[in-house]
Design an enzyme around this catalytic site. Structure first.
Site, short mmCIF file in Angstrom:
data_model
loop_
_atom_site.label_atom_id
_atom_site.label_comp_id
_atom_site.label_asym_id
_atom_site.label_seq_id
_atom_site.Cartn_x
_atom_site.Cartn_y
_atom_site.Cartn_z
CE LYS A 11 0.93 90.50 -2.85
NZ LYS A 11 0.71 91.25 -3.96
CE1 TYR A 51 -0.83 86.74 -7.00
CE2 TYR A 51 1.69 86.26 -6.65
CZ TYR A 51 0.43 87.12 -6.61
OH TYR A 51 0.73 87.75 -5.83
CG PHE A 59 0.96 93.47 -13.62
CD1 PHE A 59 0.94 92.51 -12.56
CD2 PHE A 59 -0.13 93.90 -13.54
CE1 PHE A 59 -0.88 91.97 -12.36
CE2 PHE A 59 -1.08 93.55 -13.44
CZ PHE A 59 -1.78 92.28 -12.45
NE ARG A 87 -10.60 90.14 -1.77
CZ ARG A 87 -9.87 89.79 -2.92
NH1 ARG A 87 -9.20 89.33 -3.06
NH2 ARG A 87 -9.81 90.45 -4.32
CB THR A 93 -4.81 95.12 -5.74
OG1 THR A 93 -6.64 94.54 -5.26
CG2 THR A 93 -3.86 95.14 -6.68
NE ARG A 104 -3.30 94.20 -0.71
CZ ARG A 104 -3.66 93.46 -1.96
NH1 ARG A 104 -5.63 94.14 -1.28
NH2 ARG A 104 -3.55 92.44 -2.21
CG ASN A 114 -0.60 94.05 -3.01
OD1 ASN A 114 0.33 93.65 -3.02
ND2 ASN A 114 -0.95 94.47 -3.71
CG HIS A 117 -2.56 86.78 -2.94
ND1 HIS A 117 -2.67 86.71 -3.67
CD2 HIS A 117 -2.83 85.35 -2.19
CE1 HIS A 117 -3.94 86.13 -4.41
NE2 HIS A 117 -3.72 84.71 -3.05
CD GLU A 128 -5.35 81.59 -4.11
OE1 GLU A 128 -5.20 81.97 -2.73
OE2 GLU A 128 -5.65 82.46 -5.37
P1 CMP Z 1 -2.71 89.87 -5.52
O1 CMP Z 1 -3.73 90.48 -4.10
O2 CMP Z 1 -1.42 89.51 -4.61
O3 CMP Z 1 -2.77 89.59 -6.77
C1 CMP Z 1 -2.49 90.09 -8.01
C2 CMP Z 1 -1.34 90.92 -7.69
O4 CMP Z 1 -0.53 91.69 -8.90
C3 CMP Z 1 -1.69 91.42 -6.97
O5 CMP Z 1 -1.54 91.38 -5.35
C4 CMP Z 1 -0.14 93.02 -7.43
O6 CMP Z 1 0.72 92.67 -6.13
C5 CMP Z 1 0.07 92.74 -9.09
N1 CMP Z 1 -1.14 93.80 -9.26
C6 CMP Z 1 -1.96 94.38 -9.39
N2 CMP Z 1 -2.07 94.83 -10.35
C7 CMP Z 1 -0.84 95.67 -10.90
C8 CMP Z 1 -0.99 95.98 -11.35
N3 CMP Z 1 -1.42 97.15 -12.10
N4 CMP Z 1 1.08 96.74 -11.82
C9 CMP Z 1 1.62 96.11 -11.14
N5 CMP Z 1 1.27 95.01 -10.30
C10 CMP Z 1 0.13 94.67 -10.32
#
Ligand code: CMP
Length: 140
Positions: A11, A51, A59, A87, A93, A104, A114, A117, A128
């Site tokens: 990212k 997304y 968010f 994962r 996450t 992470r 983070n 993905h 994807e």
């Molecule tokens: P990802 O695994 O790419 O999948 C969805 C993304 O949304 C996640 O990683 C984060 O970057 C983002 N995300 C998930 N939960 C939250 C949250 N509570 N607040 C902000 N961003 C979030």
């Protein structure tokens, strides 16, 4: 266990800090092979579509703004049980909840920024991967 493919994104927070090599080294050390990779700048339309499952979340807009704030590296990873393995290598996450030694925990800035993905199922991995790669771009 069968060899699988999964989809990965490095990212904008990681590309901005010049950490793509560090992330790739952690993926490879974890047993995954990078069989396709390209650096792109996502459009808002791509981020919103990718997304889309999160479009009702509070968010969502911020996530799309973040994912288009700089370059990302989209990847196809291959290996034994690659979806689950990736994962594990990524960690939770929210980096505050991630295990030591995960990407992470070591690299991420926040729950949104983070760093990586990874697909959450083999079915979503296939969707994807097809979103960003032609079959001819994947060289195993
Ligand atoms: P990802 O695994 O790419 O999948 C969805 C993304 O949304 C996640 O990683 C984060 O970057 C983002 N995300 C998930 N939960 C939250 C949250 N509570 N607040 C902000 N961003 C979030």
């Amino acid at each position: 266990m069968a060899v699988q493919r999964t989809f990965s994104i490095i990212k904008p927070d990681a590309t901005r800090r010049n950490l793509t090599g560090k992330v790739n080294a952690m993926l490879e050390a974890g047993g995954l092979r990078i069989v396709a990779q390209k650096r792109i700048h996502m459009t808002q339309a791509q981020a919103a579509s990718f997304y889309g499952v999160h479009k009702e979340r509070p968010f969502f807009k911020s996530l799309c703004d973040f994912m288009t704030s700089g370059p990302v590296v989209v990847q196809v990873l291959e290996g034994e049980n690659a979806v689950a393995r990736n994962r594990e290598i990524m960690g939770a996450t929210n980096p505050a909840n991630a295990e030591p030694g995960t990407i992470r925990k070591e690299v991420a800035e926040s729950i949104e920024a983070n760093s990586v993905h990874g697909s959450d199922s083999p079915e979503n991995a296939a969707i994807e991967i097809a979103y960003f790669f032609a079959g001819s771009e994947i060289v195993g």
